[in-house]
Design a protein around this motif. Structure first.
Motif, PDB file in Angstrom:
ATOM      1  N   LEU A  98     127.775  62.102 121.693  1.00  0.00           N
ATOM      2  CA  LEU A  98     128.145  62.552 123.033  1.00  0.00           C
ATOM      3  C   LEU A  98     128.654  61.379 123.854  1.00  0.00           C
ATOM      4  O   LEU A  98     128.295  60.223 123.618  1.00  0.00           O
ATOM      5  CB  LEU A  98     126.938  63.179 123.734  1.00  0.00           C
ATOM      6  N   ILE A  99     129.464  61.699 124.852  1.00  0.00           N
ATOM      7  CA  ILE A  99     129.926  60.700 125.804  1.00  0.00           C
ATOM      8  C   ILE A  99     128.953  60.676 126.978  1.00  0.00           C
ATOM      9  O   ILE A  99     128.532  61.722 127.468  1.00  0.00           O
ATOM     10  CB  ILE A  99     131.351  61.034 126.298  1.00  0.00           C
ATOM     11  N   GLN A 100     128.595  59.483 127.437  1.00  0.00           N
ATOM     12  CA  GLN A 100     127.658  59.381 128.544  1.00  0.00           C
ATOM     13  C   GLN A 100     128.211  60.061 129.792  1.00  0.00           C
ATOM     14  O   GLN A 100     129.421  60.063 130.040  1.00  0.00           O
ATOM     15  CB  GLN A 100     127.350  57.914 128.867  1.00  0.00           C
ATOM     16  N   SER A 101     127.307  60.641 130.575  1.00  0.00           N
ATOM     17  CA  SER A 101     127.665  61.302 131.832  1.00  0.00           C
ATOM     18  C   SER A 101     127.156  60.437 132.973  1.00  0.00           C
ATOM     19  O   SER A 101     126.025  60.596 133.423  1.00  0.00           O
ATOM     20  CB  SER A 101     127.057  62.709 131.891  1.00  0.00           C
ATOM     21  N   PHE A 102     127.993  59.514 133.437  1.00  0.00           N
ATOM     22  CA  PHE A 102     127.575  58.584 134.477  1.00  0.00           C
ATOM     23  C   PHE A 102     127.493  59.289 135.826  1.00  0.00           C
ATOM     24  O   PHE A 102     128.259  60.193 136.129  1.00  0.00           O
ATOM     25  CB  PHE A 102     128.550  57.403 134.554  1.00  0.00           C
ATOM     26  N   GLY A 103     126.534  58.852 136.634  1.00  0.00           N
ATOM     27  CA  GLY A 103     126.371  59.431 137.959  1.00  0.00           C
ATOM     28  C   GLY A 103     125.599  60.728 137.974  1.00  0.00           C
ATOM     29  O   GLY A 103     125.548  61.401 139.009  1.00  0.00           O
ATOM     30  N   MET A 104     124.992  61.096 136.860  1.00  0.00           N
ATOM     31  CA  MET A 104     124.237  62.346 136.801  1.00  0.00           C
ATOM     32  C   MET A 104     123.235  62.275 135.655  1.00  0.00           C
ATOM     33  O   MET A 104     123.230  61.321 134.881  1.00  0.00           O
ATOM     34  CB  MET A 104     125.169  63.538 136.617  1.00  0.00           C
ATOM     35  N   GLU A 105     122.392  63.306 135.559  1.00  0.00           N
ATOM     36  CA  GLU A 105     121.406  63.399 134.495  1.00  0.00           C
ATOM     37  C   GLU A 105     121.735  64.601 133.608  1.00  0.00           C
ATOM     38  O   GLU A 105     121.460  65.745 133.975  1.00  0.00           O
ATOM     39  CB  GLU A 105     120.000  63.560 135.084  1.00  0.00           C
ATOM     40  N   PRO A 106     122.346  64.375 132.446  1.00  0.00           N
ATOM     41  CA  PRO A 106     122.710  65.509 131.586  1.00  0.00           C
ATOM     42  C   PRO A 106     121.511  66.301 131.095  1.00  0.00           C
ATOM     43  O   PRO A 106     121.621  67.508 130.853  1.00  0.00           O
ATOM     44  CB  PRO A 106     123.469  64.848 130.432  1.00  0.00           C
ATOM     45  N   LEU A 123     132.819  80.044 124.400  1.00  0.00           N
ATOM     46  CA  LEU A 123     133.472  78.915 125.054  1.00  0.00           C
ATOM     47  C   LEU A 123     133.441  77.709 124.124  1.00  0.00           C
ATOM     48  O   LEU A 123     132.384  77.349 123.615  1.00  0.00           O
ATOM     49  CB  LEU A 123     132.756  78.584 126.374  1.00  0.00           C
ATOM     50  N   VAL A 124     134.599  77.102 123.898  1.00  0.00           N
ATOM     51  CA  VAL A 124     134.702  75.899 123.062  1.00  0.00           C
ATOM     52  C   VAL A 124     134.918  74.707 123.985  1.00  0.00           C
ATOM     53  O   VAL A 124     135.892  74.664 124.739  1.00  0.00           O
ATOM     54  CB  VAL A 124     135.861  76.017 122.048  1.00  0.00           C
ATOM     55  N   LEU A 125     134.009  73.750 123.947  1.00  0.00           N
ATOM     56  CA  LEU A 125     134.054  72.602 124.845  1.00  0.00           C
ATOM     57  C   LEU A 125     135.046  71.555 124.362  1.00  0.00           C
ATOM     58  O   LEU A 125     135.284  71.421 123.161  1.00  0.00           O
ATOM     59  CB  LEU A 125     132.655  71.985 124.948  1.00  0.00           C
ATOM     60  N   PRO A 126     135.626  70.795 125.288  1.00  0.00           N
ATOM     61  CA  PRO A 126     136.592  69.755 124.888  1.00  0.00           C
ATOM     62  C   PRO A 126     135.888  68.603 124.185  1.00  0.00           C
ATOM     63  O   PRO A 126     134.766  68.238 124.542  1.00  0.00           O
ATOM     64  CB  PRO A 126     137.194  69.305 126.229  1.00  0.00           C
ATOM     65  N   GLU A 127     136.533  68.035 123.207  1.00  0.00           N
ATOM     66  CA  GLU A 127     135.982  66.911 122.446  1.00  0.00           C
ATOM     67  C   GLU A 127     136.853  65.672 122.609  1.00  0.00           C
ATOM     68  O   GLU A 127     138.073  65.788 122.750  1.00  0.00           O
ATOM     69  CB  GLU A 127     135.882  67.284 120.957  1.00  0.00           C
ATOM     70  N   PRO A 128     136.240  64.472 122.544  1.00  0.00           N
ATOM     71  CA  PRO A 128     134.808  64.176 122.513  1.00  0.00           C
ATOM     72  C   PRO A 128     134.159  64.634 123.811  1.00  0.00           C
ATOM     73  O   PRO A 128     134.697  64.383 124.891  1.00  0.00           O
ATOM     74  CB  PRO A 128     134.756  62.654 122.350  1.00  0.00           C
ATOM     75  N   PHE A 129     132.993  65.264 123.692  1.00  0.00           N
ATOM     76  CA  PHE A 129     132.429  65.954 124.842  1.00  0.00           C
ATOM     77  C   PHE A 129     131.424  65.100 125.603  1.00  0.00           C
ATOM     78  O   PHE A 129     130.560  64.443 125.026  1.00  0.00           O
ATOM     79  CB  PHE A 129     131.730  67.237 124.397  1.00  0.00           C
ATOM     80  N   GLY A 130     131.567  65.147 126.909  1.00  0.00           N
ATOM     81  CA  GLY A 130     130.593  64.598 127.839  1.00  0.00           C
ATOM     82  C   GLY A 130     130.593  65.509 129.053  1.00  0.00           C
ATOM     83  O   GLY A 130     131.661  65.948 129.502  1.00  0.00           O
ATOM     84  N   LEU A 131     129.420  65.816 129.580  1.00  0.00           N
ATOM     85  CA  LEU A 131     129.336  66.796 130.659  1.00  0.00           C
ATOM     86  C   LEU A 131     130.161  66.413 131.875  1.00  0.00           C
ATOM     87  O   LEU A 131     130.772  67.272 132.515  1.00  0.00           O
ATOM     88  CB  LEU A 131     127.869  66.960 131.079  1.00  0.00           C
ATOM     89  N   ARG A 132     130.191  65.122 132.195  1.00  0.00           N
ATOM     90  CA  ARG A 132     130.787  64.722 133.464  1.00  0.00           C
ATOM     91  C   ARG A 132     132.314  64.616 133.402  1.00  0.00           C
ATOM     92  O   ARG A 132     133.027  65.200 134.205  1.00  0.00           O
ATOM     93  CB  ARG A 132     130.182  63.394 133.921  1.00  0.00           C
ATOM     94  N   HIS A 133     132.826  63.839 132.437  1.00  0.00           N
ATOM     95  CA  HIS A 133     134.260  63.556 132.461  1.00  0.00           C
ATOM     96  C   HIS A 133     135.107  64.762 132.086  1.00  0.00           C
ATOM     97  O   HIS A 133     136.297  64.806 132.393  1.00  0.00           O
ATOM     98  CB  HIS A 133     134.584  62.364 131.548  1.00  0.00           C
ATOM     99  N   ALA A 134     134.504  65.770 131.437  1.00  0.00           N
ATOM    100  CA  ALA A 134     135.273  66.942 131.033  1.00  0.00           C
ATOM    101  C   ALA A 134     135.771  67.735 132.238  1.00  0.00           C
ATOM    102  O   ALA A 134     136.826  68.381 132.173  1.00  0.00           O
ATOM    103  CB  ALA A 134     134.422  67.839 130.133  1.00  0.00           C
ATOM    104  N   TRP A 135     135.012  67.705 133.328  1.00  0.00           N
ATOM    105  CA  TRP A 135     135.375  68.513 134.513  1.00  0.00           C
ATOM    106  C   TRP A 135     135.403  67.670 135.774  1.00  0.00           C
ATOM    107  O   TRP A 135     135.005  68.121 136.845  1.00  0.00           O
ATOM    108  CB  TRP A 135     134.386  69.667 134.654  1.00  0.00           C
ATOM    109  N   ALA A 136     135.882  66.418 135.657  1.00  0.00           N
ATOM    110  CA  ALA A 136     135.950  65.524 136.819  1.00  0.00           C
ATOM    111  C   ALA A 136     137.364  65.538 137.409  1.00  0.00           C
ATOM    112  O   ALA A 136     138.367  65.573 136.695  1.00  0.00           O
ATOM    113  CB  ALA A 136     135.573  64.106 136.411  1.00  0.00           C
ATOM    114  N   GLU A 137     137.428  65.524 138.737  1.00  0.00           N
ATOM    115  CA  GLU A 137     138.697  65.414 139.428  1.00  0.00           C
ATOM    116  C   GLU A 137     139.011  63.945 139.721  1.00  0.00           C
ATOM    117  O   GLU A 137     138.134  63.073 139.624  1.00  0.00           O
ATOM    118  CB  GLU A 137     138.649  66.194 140.747  1.00  0.00           C
ATOM    119  N   LYS A 138     140.237  63.664 140.097  1.00  0.00           N
ATOM    120  CA  LYS A 138     140.599  62.304 140.458  1.00  0.00           C
ATOM    121  C   LYS A 138     140.095  62.005 141.869  1.00  0.00           C
ATOM    122  O   LYS A 138     140.177  62.857 142.754  1.00  0.00           O
ATOM    123  CB  LYS A 138     142.120  62.131 140.399  1.00  0.00           C
TER     124      LYS A 138
END
Length: 551
Positions: free
Chosen positions: A86-94, A472-487
């Motif tokens: 998994l990719i780390q989810s910085f700024g949160m607790e996965p 639902l198929v999640l994007p890979e490599p998957f991390g909770l935070r960066h998958a749905w982060a805005e700029k």
């Protein structure tokens, strides 16, 4: 080397909520597990580089909603046996998000157990009638799903026509005796079951929405997941789940990350700025050689200085306490679908050991292999903004280079921060037809009750529901935070914070490096001049796509 069976904790523990100061992003993503909107809504939240996919099933009557699909996908991806890295989810607790997914699934499982009993009594015993009604609803759902609105109206009229025919058969049946009573029951029992199912579904929907809104209000009810604490030494399923959660937390705190070309460091965001100070190592005493030192000596000095960033000459608030950490960065392809963390005797519990970090810092500066970076990270806006400044020191021949790069991870998509809204419709008044009024609808409408009741008996084995209704198929490599982060650049203050952090970090890095050079007999005049030039250039930084080279 870390194996799947390794126990990362001292014993059974009660899962805790997210860390203080990092709850906004955590709760926003966790709220998705309780939502009842269409699953396709999540596609709107996909970032530029990471795209989700909704796979259709065989029958639309079995399709999941957003909460069901999200909870199922996240649990499978983050707790499944033999899962990919998994990719780390910085700024949160996965772990907190996964716990809420487990809690939402537990609530739905309790509802589905009740619905299964209703289906068995009012449906299975009168199976021909149940199949008839389900066929009607599936036909109506198929027609109503058409882009042609007339087709949707036709489906409703068809349902009403069949309902009227059933009413006529109830009154005048060509049969007598047991068969007549059974035929009447075959028509009536599914309707009675639907009424009972509606009350069950309405109660659960209200509970799920309360949790959804509670999370986004900054509090809410904690995740109820009794399945994570083993009840006895032989409770292998709960013990495995507990260890999976502990493994997830251990991987979240790993010190290895992945650089995916234009996508930047996965989990930290793209590189928006880069500043370099590079000059020749010349002795300040003619005819005398400089003292031998290594890149690690410079990095260690910068590390110690960065720890003091929150201190300043003025009482102006300033920086919060930063997270200063040594990172091992592995290169991966831009379109890589999976990543592999470093393994071997130099890695323990996903952490690259200190002596290996020093070796990589001193020797792996050119050619293939992993690289070392010193990172200073600020988690701001209650976890919605993560600013990371990465510093690397290289020595090639007689040239020393100190490079500082900026990465920024923006807030989670607005889809996850929207609260629930009551279902309403605007209708004309009975007498004053030229006036309108707003009417509140039930949370669970007729088609939704049927969908939930049909899915309920199959929830004991989720892969069946994946096949029948889709997933639902999640994007890979998957991390909770960066998958749905805005700029972050669309938010003025977030953009300011990201760019303001660059100058102090750059100057601290340069000052610490110059001190080490001075102590080891290096002429720092050129380095000081270069530092001033770079420091002047960073006065007016602007975010750029630093990883997209115009070549």
């Amino acid at each position: 080397m870390t194996s799947d069976g390794f126990d990362f904790s001292p014993g059974a523990q009660v899962p805790l909520m997210g860390s203080a100061g990092q709850t906004a992003a955590t709760h926003a993503l966790a709220s998705a597990a309780y939502r009842d909107s269409p699953v396709e809504e999540i596609l709107k939240a996909d970032s530029e580089w990471h795209k989700s996919e909704v796979k259709a099933g065989k029958f639309s009557l079995f399709e999941p909603n957003l909460g069901e699909a999200f909870a199922r996908a996240v649990q499978t991806r983050m707790l499944g046996s033999g899962r990919a890295a998994l990719i780390q989810s910085f700024g949160m607790e996965p772990q907190t998000v996964v716990e809420h997914c487990l809690a939402a699934s537990h609530i739905r499982k309790e509802r589905d157990t009740k619905l299964t009993v209703v289906m068995a009594v009012c449906g299975l015993l009168f199976l021909p009638g149940l199949l008839l009604w389900l066929g009607v609803f599936q036909l109506r759902r198929t027609i109503a799903g058409s882009a042609n609105k007339r087709a949707g109206t036709l489906g409703t009229l068809l349902l009403l026509a069949i309902g009227g025919l059933a009413l006529i058969l109830l009154i005048r049946l060509p049969f007598t005796g047991f068969l007549a009573y059974y035929l009447r029951g075959m028509i009536v029992a599914p309707v009675v079951g639907w009424l009972l199912a509606r009350r069950i579904c309405e109660s659960t929907a209200k509970d799920l929405r309360d949790r959804w809104d509670g999370l986004l209000s900054g509090g809410g009810i904690g995740a109820k997941i009794p399945d994570t604490v083993p009840g006895n030494p032989g409770d292998s399923a709960r013990e495995q789940l507990r260890q999976s959660l502990e493994k997830l937390t251990a991987e979240q705190h790993s010190n290895s990350v992945f650089y995916a070309g234009p996508k930047g460091i996965l989990g930290m965001g793209t590189r928006w700025g880069s500043w370099q100070m590079a000059e020749e190592l010349v002795s300040k005493a003619p005819g005398k050689e400089i003292n031998q030192f290594r890149s690690w000596d410079v990095i260690r000095a910068i590390h110690d200085k960065l720890k003091l960033l929150e201190r300043g000459p003025l009482n102006s608030g300033g920086f919060p306490t930063p997270s200063v950490k040594h990172w091992i960065v592995s290169p991966v392809g831009e379109d890589a679908k999976s990543v592999s963390r470093p393994e071997g005797q130099d890695v323990e519990s996903f952490q690259v050991k200190g002596h290996e970090i020093q070796r990589i810092c001193n020797h792996q500066q050119f050619g293939s292999g992993n690289r070392h970076y010193l990172g200073v990270q600020f988690t701001l806006w209650d976890g919605q903004l993560v600013i990371t400044m990465m510093i690397t020191v290289t020595v090639l021949h007689e040239t020393l280079r100190v490079e500082v790069t900026g990465h920024a991870l923006g807030p989670v998509h607005g889809l996850f921060t929207t609260k629930s809204s009551p279902k309403t419709e605007t209708v004309s008044k009975t007498l004053r037809f030229w006036e309108t009024r707003t009417r509140t609808l039930p949370l669970v409408e007729v088609p939704e009750v049927v969908r939930l009741a049909v899915r309920a008996p199959f929830t004991w084995y989720p892969p069946i529901l994946d096949f029948l209704g889709g997933k639902l198929v999640l994007p890979e490599p998957f991390g909770l935070r960066h998958a749905w982060a805005e700029k972050p650049w669309r938010h003025r203050f977030m953009a300011d914070d990201a760019m303001r952090a660059a100058t102090p970090v750059l100057r601290v890095a340069h000052a610490a490096a110059l001190k080490v050079l001075e102590e080891n007999g290096v002429d720092t005049e050129r380095f000081a001049g270069r530092s001033m030039a770079v420091s002047g250039g960073v006065q007016d930084p602007a975010p750029k796509k630093a990883d997209l080279y115009d070549a």
